[in-house]
Motif scaffolding. Structure first.
Motif, PDB file in Angstrom:
ATOM      1  N   ALA A   1      40.684  27.033   6.705  1.00 32.17           N
ATOM      2  CA  ALA A   1      42.248  27.166   6.468  1.00 32.17           C
ATOM      3  C   ALA A   1      42.180  26.941   7.903  1.00 32.17           C
ATOM      4  CB  ALA A   1      42.400  28.833   6.553  1.00 32.17           C
ATOM      5  N   ARG A   2      43.499  27.150   7.990  1.00 30.91           N
ATOM      6  CA  ARG A   2      44.236  26.844   9.747  1.00 30.91           C
ATOM      7  C   ARG A   2      46.015  26.626   9.473  1.00 30.91           C
ATOM      8  NH1 ARG A   2      42.837  22.065  12.580  1.00 30.91           N
ATOM      9  NH2 ARG A   2      44.406  21.553  13.617  1.00 30.91           N
ATOM     10  N   GLU A   3      46.457  26.611  10.452  1.00 33.46           N
ATOM     11  CA  GLU A   3      47.677  26.743  10.628  1.00 33.46           C
ATOM     12  C   GLU A   3      47.769  26.080  12.056  1.00 33.46           C
ATOM     13  OE1 GLU A   3      51.409  30.162  10.750  1.00 33.46           O
ATOM     14  OE2 GLU A   3      49.564  30.673   9.717  1.00 33.46           O
ATOM     15  N   GLU A   4      48.999  25.264  12.221  1.00 31.66           N
ATOM     16  CA  GLU A   4      49.598  24.741  13.778  1.00 31.66           C
ATOM     17  C   GLU A   4      51.183  24.817  13.757  1.00 31.66           C
ATOM     18  OE1 GLU A   4      48.092  20.749  16.046  1.00 31.66           O
ATOM     19  OE2 GLU A   4      47.598  21.151  13.804  1.00 31.66           O
TER      20      GLU A   4
ATOM     21  N   CYS B   1      45.227  27.247  14.574  1.00 38.37           N
ATOM     22  CA  CYS B   1      44.391  28.694  14.607  1.00 38.37           C
ATOM     23  C   CYS B   1      43.350  28.001  13.009  1.00 38.37           C
ATOM     24  CB  CYS B   1      45.370  29.962  13.529  1.00 38.37           C
ATOM     25  SG  CYS B   1      46.052  31.148  14.842  1.00 38.37           S
ATOM     26  N   VAL B   2      42.464  28.314  13.462  1.00 35.09           N
ATOM     27  CA  VAL B   2      41.047  26.931  12.798  1.00 35.09           C
ATOM     28  C   VAL B   2      39.725  28.094  11.756  1.00 35.09           C
ATOM     29  CG1 VAL B   2      39.757  25.297  12.496  1.00 35.09           C
ATOM     30  CG2 VAL B   2      42.439  25.150  13.732  1.00 35.09           C
ATOM     31  N   LEU B   3      40.557  28.509  10.525  1.00 34.19           N
ATOM     32  CA  LEU B   3      38.911  29.036  10.549  1.00 34.19           C
ATOM     33  C   LEU B   3      37.967  28.237   9.982  1.00 34.19           C
ATOM     34  CD1 LEU B   3      40.242  31.824   8.582  1.00 34.19           C
ATOM     35  CD2 LEU B   3      38.771  32.199  10.395  1.00 34.19           C
ATOM     36  N   THR B   4      36.751  27.573  10.010  1.00 34.17           N
ATOM     37  CA  THR B   4      36.054  26.428   8.667  1.00 34.17           C
ATOM     38  C   THR B   4      34.561  26.873   9.654  1.00 34.17           C
ATOM     39  OG1 THR B   4      35.101  24.175   9.688  1.00 34.17           O
ATOM     40  CG2 THR B   4      35.685  25.517  11.889  1.00 34.17           C
ATOM     41  N   TYR B   5      33.702  26.326   8.478  1.00 33.23           N
ATOM     42  CA  TYR B   5      32.659  26.182   7.558  1.00 33.23           C
ATOM     43  C   TYR B   5      31.827  25.255   8.818  1.00 33.23           C
ATOM     44  CZ  TYR B   5      33.348  29.716   4.147  1.00 33.23           C
ATOM     45  OH  TYR B   5      33.183  30.982   3.578  1.00 33.23           O
ATOM     46  N   GLY B   6      32.106  24.204   9.761  1.00 31.81           N
ATOM     47  CA  GLY B   6      31.616  23.504  10.246  1.00 31.81           C
ATOM     48  C   GLY B   6      31.593  24.181  11.815  1.00 31.81           C
TER      49      GLY B   6
ATOM     50  N   ILE C   1      44.152  34.235   8.567  1.00 28.57           N
ATOM     51  CA  ILE C   1      45.235  32.679   9.837  1.00 28.57           C
ATOM     52  C   ILE C   1      46.556  33.476   9.886  1.00 28.57           C
ATOM     53  CG2 ILE C   1      46.126  31.539   7.499  1.00 28.57           C
ATOM     54  CD1 ILE C   1      43.567  30.438   9.966  1.00 28.57           C
ATOM     55  N   GLN C   2      47.326  34.471   9.389  1.00 25.08           N
ATOM     56  CA  GLN C   2      47.936  34.490   9.213  1.00 25.08           C
ATOM     57  C   GLN C   2      48.204  35.471  11.404  1.00 25.08           C
ATOM     58  OE1 GLN C   2      49.790  36.467   5.748  1.00 25.08           O
ATOM     59  NE2 GLN C   2      49.953  34.779   5.019  1.00 25.08           N
ATOM     60  N   THR C   3      47.212  36.505  10.234  1.00 23.39           N
ATOM     61  CA  THR C   3      47.185  37.281  11.629  1.00 23.39           C
ATOM     62  C   THR C   3      46.440  36.786  12.762  1.00 23.39           C
ATOM     63  OG1 THR C   3      46.105  38.965   9.679  1.00 23.39           O
ATOM     64  CG2 THR C   3      45.582  39.788  12.415  1.00 23.39           C
ATOM     65  N   MET C   4      45.698  35.947  12.859  1.00 22.02           N
ATOM     66  CA  MET C   4      45.298  35.092  14.312  1.00 22.02           C
ATOM     67  C   MET C   4      47.078  34.032  14.880  1.00 22.02           C
ATOM     68  SD  MET C   4      41.826  33.673  12.719  1.00 22.02           S
ATOM     69  CE  MET C   4      42.091  32.354  13.942  1.00 22.02           C
ATOM     70  N   ALA C   5      47.244  34.001  13.456  1.00 22.91           N
ATOM     71  CA  ALA C   5      48.426  33.568  14.846  1.00 22.91           C
ATOM     72  C   ALA C   5      49.798  33.898  14.664  1.00 22.91           C
ATOM     73  CB  ALA C   5      49.341  32.270  13.234  1.00 22.91           C
ATOM     74  N   GLU C   6      50.163  35.627  14.589  1.00 22.29           N
ATOM     75  CA  GLU C   6      50.539  36.465  15.092  1.00 22.29           C
ATOM     76  C   GLU C   6      50.134  36.688  16.663  1.00 22.29           C
ATOM     77  OE1 GLU C   6      54.004  39.248  15.205  1.00 22.29           O
ATOM     78  OE2 GLU C   6      53.239  36.937  14.253  1.00 22.29           O
ATOM     79  N   ILE C   7      48.851  36.990  16.671  1.00 25.42           N
ATOM     80  CA  ILE C   7      48.077  37.609  18.041  1.00 25.42           C
ATOM     81  C   ILE C   7      48.285  35.928  18.846  1.00 25.42           C
ATOM     82  CG2 ILE C   7      46.335  37.392  19.276  1.00 25.42           C
ATOM     83  CD1 ILE C   7      44.721  38.373  16.314  1.00 25.42           C
TER      84      ILE C   7
ATOM     85  N   ALA D   1      44.974  27.619  21.334  1.00 27.25           N
ATOM     86  CA  ALA D   1      44.500  27.159  19.918  1.00 27.25           C
ATOM     87  C   ALA D   1      43.081  27.804  19.641  1.00 27.25           C
ATOM     88  CB  ALA D   1      43.328  26.275  19.903  1.00 27.25           C
ATOM     89  N   VAL D   2      42.647  29.069  18.157  1.00 29.02           N
ATOM     90  CA  VAL D   2      41.722  29.968  18.540  1.00 29.02           C
ATOM     91  C   VAL D   2      41.031  29.472  16.906  1.00 29.02           C
ATOM     92  CG1 VAL D   2      41.072  32.379  17.104  1.00 29.02           C
ATOM     93  CG2 VAL D   2      43.096  32.048  18.748  1.00 29.02           C
ATOM     94  N   HIS D   3      39.707  29.318  16.429  1.00 31.92           N
ATOM     95  CA  HIS D   3      38.941  28.198  16.065  1.00 31.92           C
ATOM     96  C   HIS D   3      37.528  29.470  16.418  1.00 31.92           C
ATOM     97  CE1 HIS D   3      39.723  24.370  15.903  1.00 31.92           C
ATOM     98  NE2 HIS D   3      40.814  25.243  16.661  1.00 31.92           N
ATOM     99  N   HIS D   4      37.548  29.682  14.156  1.00 32.60           N
ATOM    100  CA  HIS D   4      36.757  30.865  14.429  1.00 32.60           C
ATOM    101  C   HIS D   4      35.412  30.019  13.246  1.00 32.60           C
ATOM    102  CE1 HIS D   4      34.579  34.636  13.537  1.00 32.60           C
ATOM    103  NE2 HIS D   4      35.827  35.334  14.450  1.00 32.60           N
TER     104      HIS D   4
END
Length: 174
Positions: free
Chosen positions: A14-17, A23-28, A76-82, A109-112
């Motif tokens: 997922a990604r929100e910008e 904020c990014v959640l990725t398998y890579g 992703i919404q929680t990370m954006a709010e943070i 930027a937060v990437h997890h």
């Protein structure tokens, strides 16, 4: 947070910008340099970066790998709010002018990672640009602690010599 029994389908990339954050959640794999560049700005005098990596031991046990899952839509919404909270709560250092045209934080930027993260690989990268170093450091730590405390992300640690089915899901706060 409680342990998770989420179906893998809820743990998706997922990604929100928006202006000032991503904020990014990725398998890579996480590209630390690319993440740092993503917050770069000519008005920034500082960029603070945190890289959390999979360590090889925990409480005397040998860790072989971590696995992460998330309730991605909510995480992703929680990370954006943070990040938005960091933008609004981190104020200028007392010794800097209160020029209202220049924000305390420029970009965050937060990437997890999700899925399997081997020992030595980054599982989270946080980058914050700011006109001044103090604000960048404060925001970076605030964002890290917020993600660990609030984001709907769980990890599973695998230990050498233990059966894989014995690995337990934990809140992502260690």
């Amino acid at each position: 947070m409680a342990t998770s029994n989420l179906a893998p389908s809820t743990s998706t990339a997922a990604r929100e910008e928006w202006k000032g954050g991503v904020c990014v959640l990725t398998y890579g794999p996480l590209d630390v340099n690319a993440i740092m560049r993503s917050v770069r700005d000519d008005t920034a005098g500082a960029t603070a970066v945190f890289v959390g990596t999979t360590r090889n031991s925990f409480k005397g046990k040998v860790v072989t790998r971590l696995e992460y899952q998330a309730y991605s839509k909510l995480a992703i919404q929680t990370m954006a709010e943070i990040i938005r909270n960091a933008h609004s709560s981190v104020s200028r250092s007392a010794h800097h002018s209160a020029d209202h045209n220049v924000p305390s934080l420029i970009s965050c930027a937060v990437h997890h990672r999700l899925g399997t993260v081997p020992v030595g690989d980054p599982s989270i990268v946080i980058a914050v640009s700011s006109p001044h170093r103090k604000e960048a450091f404060v925001a970076c730590e605030q964002i890290l602690e917020g993600v660990k405390e609030k984001a709907q992300i769980w990890k599973r640690e695998y230990y050498k010599g233990e059966r894989e089915e014995e690995a337990e899901w934990k809140a992502n706060d260690c």
